[in-house]
Design a protein around this motif. Sequence first.
Motif, PDB file in Angstrom:
ATOM      1  N   SER A 314     -14.235   6.807  68.804  1.00 36.70           N
ATOM      2  CA  SER A 314     -14.442   6.066  67.554  1.00 36.70           C
ATOM      3  C   SER A 314     -13.479   4.898  67.432  1.00 36.70           C
ATOM      4  O   SER A 314     -13.435   4.249  66.389  1.00 36.70           O
ATOM      5  CB  SER A 314     -14.250   7.001  66.351  1.00 36.70           C
ATOM      6  OG  SER A 314     -12.928   7.523  66.325  1.00 36.70           O
ATOM      7  N   THR A 315     -12.714   4.612  68.477  1.00 34.61           N
ATOM      8  CA  THR A 315     -11.743   3.510  68.454  1.00 34.61           C
ATOM      9  C   THR A 315     -11.841   2.745  69.772  1.00 34.61           C
ATOM     10  O   THR A 315     -12.327   3.279  70.778  1.00 34.61           O
ATOM     11  CB  THR A 315     -10.308   4.034  68.301  1.00 34.61           C
ATOM     12  OG1 THR A 315      -9.959   4.814  69.456  1.00 34.61           O
ATOM     13  CG2 THR A 315     -10.155   4.866  67.037  1.00 34.61           C
ATOM     14  N   LEU A 352     -16.176  11.456  54.127  1.00 35.10           N
ATOM     15  CA  LEU A 352     -15.870  11.141  55.516  1.00 35.10           C
ATOM     16  C   LEU A 352     -14.878   9.990  55.627  1.00 35.10           C
ATOM     17  O   LEU A 352     -14.034   9.966  56.529  1.00 35.10           O
ATOM     18  CB  LEU A 352     -17.161  10.788  56.265  1.00 35.10           C
ATOM     19  CG  LEU A 352     -18.112  11.957  56.508  1.00 35.10           C
ATOM     20  CD1 LEU A 352     -19.462  11.454  57.008  1.00 35.10           C
ATOM     21  CD2 LEU A 352     -17.516  12.943  57.505  1.00 35.10           C
ATOM     22  N   ALA A 353     -14.968   9.029  54.712  1.00 29.01           N
ATOM     23  CA  ALA A 353     -14.055   7.881  54.741  1.00 29.01           C
ATOM     24  C   ALA A 353     -12.617   8.284  54.416  1.00 29.01           C
ATOM     25  O   ALA A 353     -11.682   7.519  54.684  1.00 29.01           O
ATOM     26  CB  ALA A 353     -14.535   6.803  53.766  1.00 29.01           C
ATOM     27  N   GLU A 354     -12.429   9.465  53.845  1.00 32.61           N
ATOM     28  CA  GLU A 354     -11.090   9.954  53.506  1.00 32.61           C
ATOM     29  C   GLU A 354     -10.591  11.014  54.489  1.00 32.61           C
ATOM     30  O   GLU A 354      -9.507  11.570  54.314  1.00 32.61           O
ATOM     31  CB  GLU A 354     -11.118  10.544  52.091  1.00 32.61           C
ATOM     32  CG  GLU A 354     -11.472   9.525  51.015  1.00 32.61           C
ATOM     33  CD  GLU A 354     -11.725  10.181  49.658  1.00 32.61           C
ATOM     34  OE1 GLU A 354     -11.717  11.438  49.598  1.00 32.61           O
ATOM     35  OE2 GLU A 354     -11.947   9.443  48.679  1.00 32.61           O
ATOM     36  N   THR A 355     -11.378  11.266  55.517  1.00 36.93           N
ATOM     37  CA  THR A 355     -11.068  12.347  56.464  1.00 36.93           C
ATOM     38  C   THR A 355      -9.941  11.964  57.417  1.00 36.93           C
ATOM     39  O   THR A 355      -9.863  10.823  57.872  1.00 36.93           O
ATOM     40  CB  THR A 355     -12.325  12.704  57.269  1.00 36.93           C
ATOM     41  OG1 THR A 355     -13.328  13.186  56.366  1.00 36.93           O
ATOM     42  CG2 THR A 355     -12.036  13.763  58.317  1.00 36.93           C
ATOM     43  N   PHE A 488     -11.018   7.036  63.479  1.00 34.59           N
ATOM     44  CA  PHE A 488     -11.669   5.810  63.022  1.00 34.59           C
ATOM     45  C   PHE A 488     -11.061   5.341  61.704  1.00 34.59           C
ATOM     46  O   PHE A 488     -10.794   4.146  61.517  1.00 34.59           O
ATOM     47  CB  PHE A 488     -13.167   6.051  62.857  1.00 34.59           C
ATOM     48  CG  PHE A 488     -13.951   4.833  62.431  1.00 34.59           C
ATOM     49  CD1 PHE A 488     -14.341   3.902  63.368  1.00 34.59           C
ATOM     50  CD2 PHE A 488     -14.292   4.629  61.099  1.00 34.59           C
ATOM     51  CE1 PHE A 488     -15.074   2.770  62.993  1.00 34.59           C
ATOM     52  CE2 PHE A 488     -15.017   3.508  60.712  1.00 34.59           C
ATOM     53  CZ  PHE A 488     -15.409   2.576  61.663  1.00 34.59           C
ATOM     54  N   ASN A 489     -10.837   6.262  60.786  1.00 37.64           N
ATOM     55  CA  ASN A 489     -10.266   5.906  59.490  1.00 37.64           C
ATOM     56  C   ASN A 489      -8.850   5.349  59.629  1.00 37.64           C
ATOM     57  O   ASN A 489      -8.466   4.408  58.926  1.00 37.64           O
ATOM     58  CB  ASN A 489     -10.263   7.122  58.559  1.00 37.64           C
ATOM     59  CG  ASN A 489     -11.661   7.505  58.113  1.00 37.64           C
ATOM     60  OD1 ASN A 489     -12.570   6.681  58.078  1.00 37.64           O
ATOM     61  ND2 ASN A 489     -11.852   8.772  57.781  1.00 37.64           N
ATOM     62  N   GLU A 490      -8.067   5.929  60.535  1.00 40.79           N
ATOM     63  CA  GLU A 490      -6.707   5.428  60.742  1.00 40.79           C
ATOM     64  C   GLU A 490      -6.747   4.016  61.312  1.00 40.79           C
ATOM     65  O   GLU A 490      -5.982   3.142  60.909  1.00 40.79           O
ATOM     66  CB  GLU A 490      -5.955   6.367  61.687  1.00 40.79           C
ATOM     67  CG  GLU A 490      -4.457   6.080  61.824  1.00 40.79           C
ATOM     68  CD  GLU A 490      -4.162   4.944  62.773  1.00 40.79           C
ATOM     69  OE1 GLU A 490      -3.164   4.224  62.549  1.00 40.79           O
ATOM     70  OE2 GLU A 490      -4.915   4.739  63.749  1.00 40.79           O
ATOM     71  N   GLU A 498     -12.528  -0.220  56.099  1.00 39.55           N
ATOM     72  CA  GLU A 498     -11.950   0.889  55.351  1.00 39.55           C
ATOM     73  C   GLU A 498     -12.897   1.319  54.234  1.00 39.55           C
ATOM     74  O   GLU A 498     -12.951   2.495  53.864  1.00 39.55           O
ATOM     75  CB  GLU A 498     -10.594   0.507  54.779  1.00 39.55           C
ATOM     76  CG  GLU A 498      -9.906   1.635  54.019  1.00 39.55           C
ATOM     77  CD  GLU A 498      -8.520   1.264  53.535  1.00 39.55           C
ATOM     78  OE1 GLU A 498      -7.737   2.180  53.216  1.00 39.55           O
ATOM     79  OE2 GLU A 498      -8.215   0.060  53.479  1.00 39.55           O
ATOM     80  N   GLN A 499     -13.647   0.375  53.701  1.00 32.90           N
ATOM     81  CA  GLN A 499     -14.590   0.663  52.621  1.00 32.90           C
ATOM     82  C   GLN A 499     -15.879   1.246  53.209  1.00 32.90           C
ATOM     83  O   GLN A 499     -16.531   0.592  54.028  1.00 32.90           O
ATOM     84  CB  GLN A 499     -14.903  -0.612  51.850  1.00 32.90           C
ATOM     85  CG  GLN A 499     -13.669  -1.334  51.301  1.00 32.90           C
ATOM     86  CD  GLN A 499     -14.030  -2.697  50.736  1.00 32.90           C
ATOM     87  OE1 GLN A 499     -15.011  -2.840  50.002  1.00 32.90           O
ATOM     88  NE2 GLN A 499     -13.241  -3.710  51.080  1.00 32.90           N
TER      89      GLN A 499
END
Length: 552
Positions: A314-315, A352-355, A488-490, A498-499
């Motif tokens: 994911s990166t 999921l965006a906060e995971t 991915f979120n990091e 991020e949104q």
Amino acid sequence: MLNQFQTRSDATGHPSEPACPGWWLPSSQLSSHGNSLSEALRQVTRPLYLVNTGEAICAKTDGSALFGQERPEGGLPIMGQASPCLPEKLGDAQFCRDLGIRYPYIGGSMAKGISSAAMAEELGRAGMFGFFGAAGLPFAEVEATADKLSRTDIPYGFNLIHSPHEPDLEDALSRLYIDKGIRVIEASAFLALTLPLVRYRVHGIHRAADGAIVTPNRIIAKVSREELAARFFSPPPEKHLRSLIAAGEITEAQAELAAQIPMAQDITAEADSGGHTDNRPAIALFPTILSLAAKHQANYSGIRLRVGLGGGISTPAAAAAAFAMGAAYIVTGSVNQACVESGTCEEVRKMLAETRQADVTMAPAADMFEMGVTVQVLKRGTMFPMRAARLYEIYRTYGSMDEIPAAEKDKLEQTLFRNKLENIWQDTRAYFQRRDPSQVERADRDPKHRMALVFRWYLGQGAHWARDGEPTRKMDYQVWCGPAMGAFNEWTAGSFLEQHSRRTVVSAALNILFGAAVQTRAAMLSCQGIRFTPEELQIQPLETAKIKEYLR
């Protein structure tokens, strides 16, 4: 610009200056300005030279270079170089040609339509490949989606998941894909090769005018075990070919051709992914499957066995590592579920965006509950994993619902089922009378199987509640998710990605691929002794329009 050069040592052990591999000459425009290293790395269509001007080490993406010659007039020493590296060149070019895509990038299938038709369409239009997640959906919905996608001119595929408890459904889907002309399927969660899978693979097999064996239908198998990969790299089992001959579905001549092809030319090594997974580390799993492909390659002429990698990607760094190990393509999953085109609800996208990477765990699988098979799911913001695990513990302990202690039974009816277990059974019975009557017949004979079907009701509904965003059942959401989501979120923190409302499958995919190309160029320089500051190696997500500018 650069933190430092790693220097070599001379015969006395004292450090010496790095050897100069060549000389850089300015362009006809006499451009002498240098880019920042991070900007030069992003110009992936151009060669990059690190040039010693006498005052500083500058990154150049113009001019020309001479190697193996005496220093020309006006030439400046090159301290390091990186070749152009386009995202479409990272994987296997023939794989992309076979699928009719530009980039070696696949959006993997996620059950219950979470990997939606819209997702497959968007990826296809962008030169990538997407699978529709047909598992767990009503047959009529899969058929309608097949009709819809068949009217497009983009590449796409459908998922065929192993259904040991519903073999008739697996058989029906195999026939549907043949009837609808779906040429690529992703085979997942298979424990062995089944007749429906073999039927799909060998349907229409024939020889071309030049004598080559033509197989209209392609399987991309998703596996995490060596023994299963070996089966997919082998020809279809003789017993299944015999069955198809007996049923008049293939001829003897076609069976002879089938014995000369692999069940799957392409295998995705599935590492630590969301949903069905063995939690295998990619760095150990992928080389093993790749080595297996090399061993089986000798059995085929004109067919090249290939291995892709999925699970945990994911990166840019993860994608670059996959391609560096030799992946023909990469497969993403969890990250796509958080994108706007996914078939899940807005609330789940927010979750999921906060995971973070530690926010996932294993829970009993609805489709293979009795076998003790587990899937990787989100644990933050939901109690589903704990509640599902409790159901499996009860299932193993008691022989029927009647044996469950009254206090335990009351707790289940009040918290998980919110209904009497007998009422749940009646609903479940009616469902299976329509879908698979043999399950009802078995449950009438075996009270433990009846209990399993009732418990599977909760597990299956958990996925539906999550997909549909049922607000009264948030604590029971089953959200398939792997640690890639946290990575991915990091990586996207502080950027437009991020949104969750700005995450699209194409913007995520292009950033992962473009970033992997940048990372690969940095690795080229690193192999030449160049060391970077953390800031120089930071690859921030870019808007799609900006990436396309770099790729011109």
